[in-house]
Design an enzyme around this catalytic site. Structure first.
Site, PDB file in Angstrom:
ATOM      1  CB  VAL A 178      37.751  53.458  27.226  1.00  0.00           C
ATOM      2  CG1 VAL A 178      36.256  53.170  27.557  1.00  0.00           C
ATOM      3  CG2 VAL A 178      37.829  53.730  25.766  1.00  0.00           C
ATOM      4  CG  ASP A 179      39.063  50.117  31.823  1.00  0.00           C
ATOM      5  OD1 ASP A 179      37.905  50.103  31.669  1.00  0.00           O
ATOM      6  OD2 ASP A 179      39.884  49.371  31.564  1.00  0.00           O
TER       7      ASP A 179
END
Length: 401
Positions: free
Chosen positions: A187-188
């Site tokens: 996600v990052d």
């Protein structure tokens, strides 16, 4: 041309950036911490931009301490996503230093990339709308947690929380087991990629119109974006996807199978490949069995077919099956660990693991090449404030940094 404040010189000289790199000459001010923003900055830096990382002089990016392991006192996690940048120390809580950075952006920056807590950057006079209004050519990209709008837009967020909240963890792991987080911070890292894509798109438009804009992305939106296929399935059928281990909901067989000495991943993604696999396993009749002849039928009869395939794979070792599958043209892969990947001849042939110019670190480069050349490893991640004096020469206030 945008108006710029009449202040002391803040011009810079971007050094050691090969002109052949596609973003050579572009100046990016990165006001970021942790992973998402710095990774977006690292992508732009790897493509040739002069990325200037802004850190608090009191502690810097907290990712500097995310270890062990460390490279020569610097966390490997920080090194990996902050290479090819220059770094300056600015205390944004000091109005004078925040004003210096604003002037610097007005006079030098093409892009600002930031992922501070919602509202905090605006309070320091460095918000996107304000800066783009003052400098219309500026591309300003914000990476938030839950997005620009909505009831949660002020709430902070981190990769594992977004893997949970965005639905990813509900589908990972084995059925009946505990929720499982995907090990890489997808996600990052994905948010950093979307930020880079948004910035490049805005720059392309600026080439035609001369106008920049404010680009927004977020961890929550990225988390949902990774579920694009599964969400489409839910919206079409109402079926909530469950964990399937190494399997794929839409394709059978498309998973790992246990052999005599460990698992092997098999991806027989169409009817032709399934027929080849069936013949290789000694069950050619599966290809014409109405329960298995089409992918639609195999998906519906997964619970019957998968144990049959697993039993067949249990008769030989991984190496034996890999050789037979390769000979038959059925896609397959051994499940490698990171040591295996780093040592594999294919990895070495690609040259994607790059050594720093000073020889002190080795890191993954960008998964891109231009005219068969991968963007080089130009400089290691900066020490805290390493380039402050270079970018803001001493003006009698050096002690403030």
């Amino acid at each position: 041309m945008p108006n710029t404040p009449e202040t002391g010189s803040t011009s810079i000289d971007s050094k050691s950036i090969p002109a052949a790199l596609p973003l050579s000459g572009l100046v990016v001010v990165e006001i970021c911490h942790s992973v998402a923003g710095p990774f977006g900055g690292a992508v732009l830096a790897g493509l040739g931009a002069d990325v200037i990382k802004v850190e608090d002089p009191r502690h810097g990016d907290y990712a500097r301490g995310w270890g062990p392991p460390y490279w020569h006192g610097m966390a490997c996690a920080f090194s990996a996503i902050n290479r090819d940048k220059r770094g300056i120390s600015i205390n944004l809580a000091d109005p004078e230093q925040a004003e210096w950075l604003r002037v610097f952006i007005m006079e030098n920056a093409d892009v600002v990339l930031q992922n501070l807590r919602p509202g905090s950057i605006t309070a320091k006079g460095l918000g996107g709308e304000e800066l783009v209004r003052e400098k219309p050519s500026l591309v300003y990209c914000s990476i938030g947690a839950f997005g620009r709008d909505g009831p949660l837009h002020l709430r902070p967020g981190y990769d594992p929380l977004m893997q949970a909240f965005g639905g990813i963890m509900s589908m990972t792991g084995e059925e009946g087991g505990n929720p499982v987080r995907v090990a890489p911070a997808i996600v990052d890292l994905g948010s950093g990629m979307w930020a880079a894509i948004g910035v490049l798109s805005a720059l392309r438009r600026r080439d035609e119109t001369g106008l920049g804009c404010v680009v927004d992305t977020s961890l929550y939106e990225t988390s949902m974006a990774w579920t694009v296929i599964q969400m489409a399935g839910y919206l079409a059928s109402g079926e909530i996807r469950r964990p399937m281990g190494s399997g794929t909901a839409e394709i059978v067989p498309h998973q790992a199978f246990c052999t005599k000495d460990g698992p092997i991943m098999v991806a027989a993604g169409n009817d032709r490949l399934f027929a080849k696999l069936s013949a290789l396993l000694g069950f050619s009749e599966w290809a014409t069995d109405e329960r298995f002849a089409t992918n639609d039928a195999r998906v519906r009869n997964r619970a019957t077919l998968v144990p049959l395939i697993e039993a067949a794979f249990g008769t030989k070792t991984r190496k034996e099956w890999a050789a037979l599958l390769d000979e038959s043209g059925v896609p397959n892969a051994e499940i490698q660990n990171l040591e295996d990947v780093a040592a594999h001849p294919q990895t070495k042939a690609l040259g994607i693991i790059q050594e720093a110019p000073d020889g002190k670190t080795s890191l993954l480069g960008l998964p891109l090449s231009f005219d068969r050349k991968r963007p080089p490893f130009r400089r290691s991640a900066p020490e805290l404030g390493q380039h402050t004096e270079e970018i803001r020469p001493g003006d009698g206030k050096r002690g403030a940094f």
